[in-house]
Design an enzyme around this catalytic site. Structure first.
Site, short mmCIF file in Angstrom:
data_model
loop_
_atom_site.label_atom_id
_atom_site.label_comp_id
_atom_site.label_asym_id
_atom_site.label_seq_id
_atom_site.Cartn_x
_atom_site.Cartn_y
_atom_site.Cartn_z
N TYR A 52 37.36 32.66 30.84
CA TYR A 52 38.38 31.76 31.51
C TYR A 52 37.40 30.38 31.84
CZ TYR A 52 41.47 30.03 35.03
OH TYR A 52 42.39 29.29 35.80
N ILE B 276 51.70 27.02 39.57
CA ILE B 276 51.74 25.65 39.71
C ILE B 276 52.58 24.83 38.70
CG2 ILE B 276 49.76 23.89 39.07
CD1 ILE B 276 47.48 25.96 39.56
N ARG C 147 62.69 35.07 34.39
CA ARG C 147 61.96 34.31 35.33
C ARG C 147 62.23 32.84 34.71
NH1 ARG C 147 61.29 31.78 38.59
NH2 ARG C 147 59.81 31.43 39.93
N PRO D 111 42.22 22.02 39.38
CA PRO D 111 42.45 22.78 40.69
C PRO D 111 41.48 23.76 41.23
CG PRO D 111 44.40 23.02 39.42
CD PRO D 111 42.98 22.67 38.39
N ARG E 26 56.98 29.02 36.62
CA ARG E 26 56.32 29.70 37.90
C ARG E 26 55.06 28.74 38.40
NH1 ARG E 26 54.15 35.26 36.00
NH2 ARG E 26 53.83 34.76 33.96
N ASP F 149 39.90 38.99 33.98
CA ASP F 149 38.70 38.79 34.46
C ASP F 149 37.77 40.21 34.38
OD1 ASP F 149 39.27 36.44 35.37
OD2 ASP F 149 39.70 37.18 37.45
N GLY G 217 32.99 37.26 36.75
CA GLY G 217 34.08 37.78 35.98
C GLY G 217 34.95 36.86 35.28
N1 CAA Z 1 32.45 35.79 43.60
C1 CAA Z 1 31.65 36.08 44.43
N2 CAA Z 1 31.59 37.73 44.15
C2 CAA Z 1 32.24 38.38 43.50
C3 CAA Z 1 33.10 37.75 42.61
C4 CAA Z 1 33.55 36.37 42.67
N3 CAA Z 1 34.31 35.72 41.89
N4 CAA Z 1 33.75 38.64 41.92
C5 CAA Z 1 33.30 39.89 42.34
N5 CAA Z 1 32.17 39.63 43.26
C6 CAA Z 1 31.57 40.60 43.85
C7 CAA Z 1 32.39 41.58 44.48
O1 CAA Z 1 32.69 41.14 45.96
C8 CAA Z 1 31.62 42.82 44.79
O2 CAA Z 1 30.40 42.69 45.70
P1 CAA Z 1 30.05 43.74 46.76
O3 CAA Z 1 29.63 44.85 45.76
O4 CAA Z 1 29.26 43.31 47.63
O5 CAA Z 1 31.38 44.41 47.31
C9 CAA Z 1 30.73 42.73 43.49
O6 CAA Z 1 30.90 41.47 43.05
C10 CAA Z 1 31.25 43.56 42.49
O7 CAA Z 1 32.73 43.44 42.38
P2 CAA Z 1 33.78 44.56 41.98
O8 CAA Z 1 33.46 45.96 42.84
O9 CAA Z 1 35.16 44.01 42.26
O10 CAA Z 1 33.31 45.27 40.44
P3 CAA Z 1 34.42 45.54 39.42
O11 CAA Z 1 33.45 45.50 38.30
O12 CAA Z 1 35.17 46.39 39.80
O13 CAA Z 1 35.27 44.01 39.09
C11 CAA Z 1 35.41 41.77 38.66
C12 CAA Z 1 34.41 42.94 38.64
C13 CAA Z 1 36.44 41.97 37.54
C14 CAA Z 1 34.92 40.40 38.47
C15 CAA Z 1 36.34 41.70 40.13
O14 CAA Z 1 35.61 41.52 41.48
C16 CAA Z 1 37.32 40.56 40.14
O15 CAA Z 1 38.29 40.54 39.66
N6 CAA Z 1 36.94 39.46 40.60
C17 CAA Z 1 37.48 38.12 40.87
C18 CAA Z 1 37.30 37.17 39.78
C19 CAA Z 1 37.95 35.68 40.06
O16 CAA Z 1 37.49 35.35 41.18
N7 CAA Z 1 39.07 35.53 39.53
C20 CAA Z 1 39.74 34.23 39.91
C21 CAA Z 1 41.00 34.41 39.47
S1 CAA Z 1 42.09 33.07 40.07
C22 CAA Z 1 41.90 31.89 38.80
O17 CAA Z 1 41.19 32.15 37.76
C23 CAA Z 1 42.25 30.59 38.78
C24 CAA Z 1 41.39 29.62 39.13
O18 CAA Z 1 41.37 28.81 38.23
C25 CAA Z 1 40.49 29.54 40.25
#
Ligand code: CAA
Length: 278
Positions: free
Chosen positions: A174, A33, A58, A216, A31, A115, A170
């Site tokens: 990773y 990528i 899957r 990526p 699945r 995360d 977060g």
């Molecule tokens: N970049 C910028 N700001 C971020 C952020 C990020 N990656 N992650 C969280 N924030 C910010 C939120 O927007 C929020 O800001 P506000 O208070 O202004 O709204 C603040 O940080 C707190 O975030 P949460 O309210 O979501 O806090 P939480 O404790 O409930 O969760 C977290 C924290 C687990 C980090 C959650 O925000 C999250 O899952 N973030 C995404 C992390 C991410 O980007 N993962 C990428 C997955 S895809 C991948 O990994 C593939 C790849 O190779 C790119």
């Protein structure tokens, strides 16, 4: 918008013959990528073996879609294994060698996220992500490289992430796992060249063994679909190209690096991130 809505563009069934007669193993190949990489390698004539960890259904669906896409003319197999277990990795390599007779291309694509902010991240969250993303890549690469060194040719391609280069809120586990892949890539690239040379198997006009990483950015897959909407909007606003990446846009770099003619590219990191790391 649902990130998956952007994945409808696909490789064409027969795009060339750059990989005719080659066998490729793609971990996490059923699945996201990984599936796009399987299609892309097969569209250049390779037979593909797709690794998957637990979701048999899957994997079956992947095989069916693969068959439909190539109208029965593509060759694919699926192989169950947890890449964080070294014994599963060696067994999968053996299965591929038994069923396909050789292994020319290994794509270490399997990856997971858990995360959490670092201060809330448990030891288990850390260990689990490192075990799959980084140790799993090593456990697969080791037996694959052994086979490639015996034959004197091969390609190993890691799928890292821009997060390994920039870090991300977060994603301590990773980011560390994906950054680790860069050091692993460069070391294996050097060792492959060194061992070929020492064994008298270096051929300056030949295919050789290369090890590279594709890195990526945010790709429209289930993994990114799970990122909170407010966060993904913030991230999208930072991507110069202004959109998420399509899986096929990563896959085309993989098949380019896998080709015999890419023999002079080794130990490199190829970014596919819409300019996010500039
Ligand atoms: N970049 C910028 N700001 C971020 C952020 C990020 N990656 N992650 C969280 N924030 C910010 C939120 O927007 C929020 O800001 P506000 O208070 O202004 O709204 C603040 O940080 C707190 O975030 P949460 O309210 O979501 O806090 P939480 O404790 O409930 O969760 C977290 C924290 C687990 C980090 C959650 O925000 C999250 O899952 N973030 C995404 C992390 C991410 O980007 N993962 C990428 C997955 S895809 C991948 O990994 C593939 C790849 O190779 C790119």
């Amino acid at each position: 918008m649902n990130a998956l809505n952007q994945t409808d563009e696909r490789a064409t069934p027969i795009a060339g013959e750059k990989l005719a007669g080659k066998v490729a193993l793609v971990t996490g190949g059923s699945r996201g990528i990984g599936a796009a990489i399987c299609r892309s390698l097969a569209s250049q004539g390779a037979s593909v073996a797709a690794g998957y960890s637990g979701n048999r259904e899957r994997a079956e669906q992947f095989l069916k879609e693969f068959d439909d896409f190539f109208d029965g003319s593509g060759r694919a197999t699926v192989h169950q294994g947890n890449v964080s277990r070294p014994e599963d990795c060696s067994r999968v390599i053996e299965e591929v060698l038994d069923q396909h007779g050789r292994l020319d291309i290994l794509v270490n694509n399997a990856g997971i996220t858990i995360d959490k902010m670092a201060m809330k991240m448990s030891v288990e969250d850390w260990d689990t992500v490192l075990a799959v993303n980084l140790s799993g890549s090593f456990y697969m690469a080791k037996p694959a490289l052994q086979h490639m060194l015996e034959r004197g040719t091969g390609r190993i391609i890691f799928v890292s992430s821009v997060i390994g280069e920039t870090g991300n809120v977060g994603q301590a586990n990773y980011a560390a796992s994906k950054a680790g892949m860069l050091g692993l890539t460069k070391t294996l690239a050097r060792e492959a060249a060194f061992v070929l040379e020492r064994g008298g198997k270096r051929d300056d006009d030949g295919v050789g063994i290369t090890v590279n990483t594709v890195s990526p950015g945010f790709v429209a897959t289930e993994m990114v679909d799970n990122v909170p909407e407010k966060v993904i909007n913030k991230i999208r606003s930072q991507i110069p190209v202004g959109r998420l990446c399509r899986p096929e846009e990563v896959a085309r770099v993989v098949h380019f690096l896998a080709a015999d003619a890419s023999a002079y590219i080794t130990g490199q990191v190829w970014g596919v991130n819409g300019g996010l790391d500039m």
